[in-house]
Scaffold this motif. Structure first.
Motif, PDB file in Angstrom:
ATOM      1  N   ASN A  89      -4.956   7.081   5.987  1.00 31.36           N
ATOM      2  CA  ASN A  89      -4.768   7.280   4.548  1.00 31.36           C
ATOM      3  C   ASN A  89      -6.096   7.533   3.858  1.00 31.36           C
ATOM      4  O   ASN A  89      -7.157   7.127   4.350  1.00 31.36           O
ATOM      5  CB  ASN A  89      -4.175   6.030   3.896  1.00 31.36           C
ATOM      6  CG  ASN A  89      -2.731   5.787   4.264  1.00 31.36           C
ATOM      7  OD1 ASN A  89      -1.992   6.733   4.511  1.00 31.36           O
ATOM      8  ND2 ASN A  89      -2.336   4.524   4.289  1.00 31.36           N
TER       9      ASN A  89
ATOM     10  N   VAL B  54      -0.115   5.717   9.666  1.00 27.53           N
ATOM     11  CA  VAL B  54      -1.207   5.813   8.709  1.00 27.53           C
ATOM     12  C   VAL B  54      -2.632   5.593   9.251  1.00 27.53           C
ATOM     13  O   VAL B  54      -3.558   5.426   8.465  1.00 27.53           O
ATOM     14  CB  VAL B  54      -0.914   4.907   7.498  1.00 27.53           C
ATOM     15  CG1 VAL B  54       0.250   5.490   6.701  1.00 27.53           C
ATOM     16  CG2 VAL B  54      -0.574   3.486   7.932  1.00 27.53           C
TER      17      VAL B  54
ATOM     18  N   HIS C 284       4.826   3.083   7.608  1.00 22.55           N
ATOM     19  CA  HIS C 284       3.631   2.356   7.188  1.00 22.55           C
ATOM     20  C   HIS C 284       3.575   1.006   7.875  1.00 22.55           C
ATOM     21  O   HIS C 284       2.588   0.285   7.737  1.00 22.55           O
ATOM     22  CB  HIS C 284       3.635   2.205   5.663  1.00 22.55           C
ATOM     23  CG  HIS C 284       3.638   3.530   4.947  1.00 22.55           C
ATOM     24  ND1 HIS C 284       2.519   4.062   4.370  1.00 22.55           N
ATOM     25  CD2 HIS C 284       4.621   4.443   4.780  1.00 22.55           C
ATOM     26  CE1 HIS C 284       2.821   5.246   3.836  1.00 22.55           C
ATOM     27  NE2 HIS C 284       4.093   5.500   4.072  1.00 22.55           N
TER      28      HIS C 284
ATOM     29  N   GLN D 279       1.650 -10.460   9.349  1.00 16.17           N
ATOM     30  CA  GLN D 279       0.755  -9.365   9.707  1.00 16.17           C
ATOM     31  C   GLN D 279      -0.643  -9.501   9.092  1.00 16.17           C
ATOM     32  O   GLN D 279      -1.646  -9.130   9.683  1.00 16.17           O
ATOM     33  CB  GLN D 279       1.427  -8.071   9.217  1.00 16.17           C
ATOM     34  CG  GLN D 279       0.557  -6.887   9.075  1.00 16.17           C
ATOM     35  CD  GLN D 279       1.121  -5.862   8.066  1.00 16.17           C
ATOM     36  OE1 GLN D 279       2.217  -5.992   7.561  1.00 16.17           O
ATOM     37  NE2 GLN D 279       0.346  -4.835   7.796  1.00 16.17           N
TER      38      GLN D 279
ATOM     39  N   GLY E 166       0.793  -1.232   0.000  1.00 15.63           N
ATOM     40  CA  GLY E 166       0.000   0.000   0.000  1.00 15.63           C
ATOM     41  C   GLY E 166       0.828   1.286   0.000  1.00 15.63           C
ATOM     42  O   GLY E 166       0.319   2.355  -0.348  1.00 15.63           O
TER      43      GLY E 166
ATOM     44  N   GLU F  82      -2.765  -4.057  11.484  1.00 16.19           N
ATOM     45  CA  GLU F  82      -2.918  -3.381  10.199  1.00 16.19           C
ATOM     46  C   GLU F  82      -2.771  -1.874  10.371  1.00 16.19           C
ATOM     47  O   GLU F  82      -3.646  -1.212  10.909  1.00 16.19           O
ATOM     48  CB  GLU F  82      -4.301  -3.698   9.619  1.00 16.19           C
ATOM     49  CG  GLU F  82      -4.470  -3.352   8.158  1.00 16.19           C
ATOM     50  CD  GLU F  82      -3.552  -4.166   7.241  1.00 16.19           C
ATOM     51  OE1 GLU F  82      -2.556  -3.601   6.768  1.00 16.19           O
ATOM     52  OE2 GLU F  82      -3.826  -5.360   7.037  1.00 16.19           O
ATOM     53  N   PRO F  83      -1.632  -1.322   9.930  1.00 18.60           N
ATOM     54  CA  PRO F  83      -1.435   0.126  10.088  1.00 18.60           C
ATOM     55  C   PRO F  83      -2.575   0.948   9.486  1.00 18.60           C
ATOM     56  O   PRO F  83      -3.114   1.842  10.136  1.00 18.60           O
ATOM     57  CB  PRO F  83      -0.106   0.358   9.375  1.00 18.60           C
ATOM     58  CG  PRO F  83       0.626  -0.950   9.555  1.00 18.60           C
ATOM     59  CD  PRO F  83      -0.433  -2.005   9.453  1.00 18.60           C
ATOM     60  N   CYS F  84      -2.966   0.643   8.247  1.00 22.57           N
ATOM     61  CA  CYS F  84      -4.138   1.332   7.688  1.00 22.57           C
ATOM     62  C   CYS F  84      -5.090   0.294   7.097  1.00 22.57           C
ATOM     63  O   CYS F  84      -6.094  -0.019   7.680  1.00 22.57           O
ATOM     64  CB  CYS F  84      -3.728   2.367   6.640  1.00 22.57           C
ATOM     65  SG  CYS F  84      -5.143   3.035   5.757  1.00 22.57           S
ATOM     66  N   GLY F  85      -4.746  -0.253   5.923  1.00 18.99           N
ATOM     67  CA  GLY F  85      -5.615  -1.260   5.297  1.00 18.99           C
ATOM     68  C   GLY F  85      -6.408  -0.671   4.152  1.00 18.99           C
ATOM     69  O   GLY F  85      -7.646  -0.687   4.154  1.00 18.99           O
TER      70      GLY F  85
ATOM     71  N   ARG G 106      -0.217  -9.114   0.735  1.00 20.99           N
ATOM     72  CA  ARG G 106       1.134  -9.643   0.857  1.00 20.99           C
ATOM     73  C   ARG G 106       1.040 -10.802   1.838  1.00 20.99           C
ATOM     74  O   ARG G 106       0.191 -10.798   2.715  1.00 20.99           O
ATOM     75  CB  ARG G 106       2.078  -8.591   1.451  1.00 20.99           C
ATOM     76  CG  ARG G 106       2.279  -7.394   0.593  1.00 20.99           C
ATOM     77  CD  ARG G 106       3.420  -6.577   1.168  1.00 20.99           C
ATOM     78  NE  ARG G 106       3.224  -6.271   2.575  1.00 20.99           N
ATOM     79  CZ  ARG G 106       2.624  -5.176   3.027  1.00 20.99           C
ATOM     80  NH1 ARG G 106       2.162  -4.282   2.189  1.00 20.99           N
ATOM     81  NH2 ARG G 106       2.481  -4.961   4.315  1.00 20.99           N
TER      82      ARG G 106
HETATM   83  C1  GLC Z   1       1.501  -0.823   4.665  1.00 24.98           C
HETATM   84  C2  GLC Z   1       0.531  -1.260   5.747  1.00 24.98           C
HETATM   85  C3  GLC Z   1      -0.917  -1.031   5.334  1.00 24.98           C
HETATM   86  C4  GLC Z   1      -1.108   0.390   4.801  1.00 24.98           C
HETATM   87  C5  GLC Z   1      -0.093   0.707   3.737  1.00 24.98           C
HETATM   88  C6  GLC Z   1      -0.176   2.148   3.257  1.00 24.98           C
HETATM   89  O1  GLC Z   1       1.396  -1.681   3.579  1.00 24.98           O
HETATM   90  O2  GLC Z   1       0.717  -2.625   6.070  1.00 24.98           O
HETATM   91  O3  GLC Z   1      -1.765  -1.228   6.429  1.00 24.98           O
HETATM   92  O4  GLC Z   1      -2.406   0.520   4.267  1.00 24.98           O
HETATM   93  O5  GLC Z   1       1.217   0.500   4.231  1.00 24.98           O
HETATM   94  O6  GLC Z   1       0.048   3.069   4.299  1.00 24.98           O
END
Ligand code: GLC
Length: 491
Positions: free
Chosen positions: A261, A227, A179, A319, A22, A392-395, A315
């Motif tokens: 994000n 994020v 991220h 995680q 991402g 999951e930082p964002c998803g 991926r």
């Molecule tokens: C990384 C994180 C995902 C996020 C992305 C963009 O891939 O695992 O959660 O959406 O970065 O910030």
């Protein structure tokens, strides 16, 4: 807006050139959104062997040919090329670092595509890239107001600029966005000299007897972001997935923020998406059915209107919760469902999924690698989208799913808790299905809940409509970055 700022956004991957995760989506969409606000945005990234110069209109600039880039005691030439990223509203200049040994000769971004193993010289590759960022600014005589770095691959830029080149970059401020803080790019302490950094910063960079670029960036940046707000909070208490760097982050709480994000609403709008089989018109069911048929056809599944199709684009990092899925697979595939997974990662993880697809050939299809058109078709053609992440930082995929009417089934963690809310059939609120604990039993119950709702067309339509009516654009979040830029450049 007040005064537009000059910003160099430094990243190891960006669409449309190259994508592993991402980060590539954000490195494309966030600079464009900030450009739209009026800032002079430019981005910089390396050119890997898999990136076509012709297709991406990457060309040479006279001044930036064969620039010597020191790495430790030797030096290698980089030719910095020029290109641009655009959407219909904005255009952003891109500087692209090319070098045969470190980047062009290798097809993968971080890992060898054949073995799935990270390149052993990744630390050197990205020291080279970071230094090429500095050298480019020096040659151009362009010292932006802000250099915005992303993840460990770019983390040495603030240290290089603030030590060896402190005079030149005296006005520049640094933002570091991670991220995924679990990836810190550590390498042996013995190789410290490769960074070219003065001995006096060694202590700031060494952590647990390794050189740790992320630790350095946390110390040397004027602002740190990640994020989503929830992930930002969660990891302050999480020593396992931060390698104990949460302690350092706590110290910097005043210069640290989570910002969710957004998505690029030109690339991810089912009404205009040219990568899918049928664009969304007045009838949602027609749109979903046509894309579902095409997805089934392309992946070799038999199309059944009434059989729910679950999509997954991921991926294969731990995680992302793939082990949860594989351990529950025998129960999941007893149900009348079909599933398409597009993924990339280690050979071992790929083999496991391939074996599973051979065990359930009529129900599960797996595709490997980076395939943006297939990723779009999965969002458009599946009824549900699975993200059982451990963290999951964002998803971003959850947002794409909501916009494309593919109901997200997610573990409520990190950014996913801000994007997806559990559907309540009584109040008819919620846009997806969530579960709390990282347990396959909870994943199974969530899938069961989704399958039940799917049979109830009236409720299913409400659930989909709740998702589709959300705003997932950058509009709110871009303002928060703008605020940070303004705060740190105030004096
Ligand atoms: C990384 C994180 C995902 C996020 C992305 C963009 O891939 O695992 O959660 O959406 O970065 O910030």
């Amino acid at each position: 807006m007040a005064k537009p700022l000059s910003v160099l956004f430094v990243t190891s991957e960006s669409l449309p050139y190259v994508k592993y995760g991402g980060v590539a989506d954000v490195s494309y969409s966030l600079p464009l959104a900030l450009r739209d606000l009026g800032h002079d945005m430019r981005i910089m990234l390396p050119k890997y062997g898999c990136v076509s110069e012709r297709r991406n209109r990457i060309h040479e600039i006279n001044r930036l040919r064969d620039v010597p880039i020191p790495v430790g005691s030797h030096s290698d030439p980089a030719t910095i090329k020029s290109s641009s990223i655009n959407n219909p509203r904005a255009k952003v200049q891109a500087y692209i670092t090319t070098n045969n040994k470190y980047f062009d000769a290798k097809k993968g971004i971080y890992s060898d595509a054949k073995t799935g193993k990270p390149y052993p010289d990744n630390h050197e590759r990205f020291i080279f890239f970071c230094r090429s960022v500095i050298e480019t600014c020096l040659i151009l005589g362009w010292f932006p107001d802000i250099i915005h770095c992303n993840d460990w691959q770019t983390a040495l830029v603030p240290l290089m600029a603030r030590t060896t080149f402190a005079k030149e970059f005296k006005k520049t401020k640094f933002v570091f966005t991670f991220h995924n803080i679990n990836q810190q790019g550590e390498f042996s302490e013995k190789l410290f000299d490769l960074t070219g950094l003065p001995q006096k910063v060694k202590n700031d960079l060494i952590y647990k007897k390794m050189v740790n670029p992320v630790k350095g960036a946390l110390i040397y940046s004027d602002y740190i972001t990640t994020v989503s707000e929830t992930y930002a909070k969660e990891i302050l208490q999480d020593s396992k997935n931060t390698n104990d760097l949460n302690v350092l982050l706590l110290k910097y709480k005043k210069k640290y923020k989570g910002i969710l994000n957004g998505i690029d609403t030109y690339s991810w709008d089912p009404k205009i998406d040219s990568l899918i089989s049928k664009k969304l018109g007045n009838n949602f069911d027609d749109f979903k059915q046509a894309n579902k048929k095409s997805l089934a056809f392309k992946t070799g599944l038999n199309y059944h209107d009434e059989t729910p199709l679950i999509g997954m684009v991921t991926r294969l990092d731990e995680q992302k919760g793939v082990p949860l899925l594989t351990s529950a697979a025998d129960k999941i595939f007893q149900e009348d469902i079909q599933m398409v997974i597009l993924c990339d990662g280690s050979q071992e993880a790929k083999n496991e999924l391939r074996d599973l697809s051979l065990k359930y050939p009529k129900k599960l299809k797996v595709r490997f690698g980076f395939d943006e058109p297939l990723a779009h078709l999965i969002e458009a053609g599946s009824d549900m989208f699975l993200m059982p992440s451990e963290y999951e930082p964002c998803g971003l995929n959850a947002m794409y799913s909501l916009a494309y009417g593919s109901v997200p089934i997610v573990r409520a963690t990190g950014g996913l808790t801000e994007i997806v809310s559990d559907f309540n059939p009584e109040t008819k609120t919620g846009n997806g299905i969530t579960f709390k604990n990282y347990k396959s039993g909870e994943l199974l119950s969530s899938i069961a809940k989704a399958l039940n709702l799917f049979k109830n067309k009236e409720l299913w339509d409400v659930l989909i409509q709740n998702g589709r009516s959300g705003d997932y654009s950058w509009s709110k979040s871009v303002i928060k970055y703008d605020e940070i830029y303004k705060i740190i450049t105030k004096d």
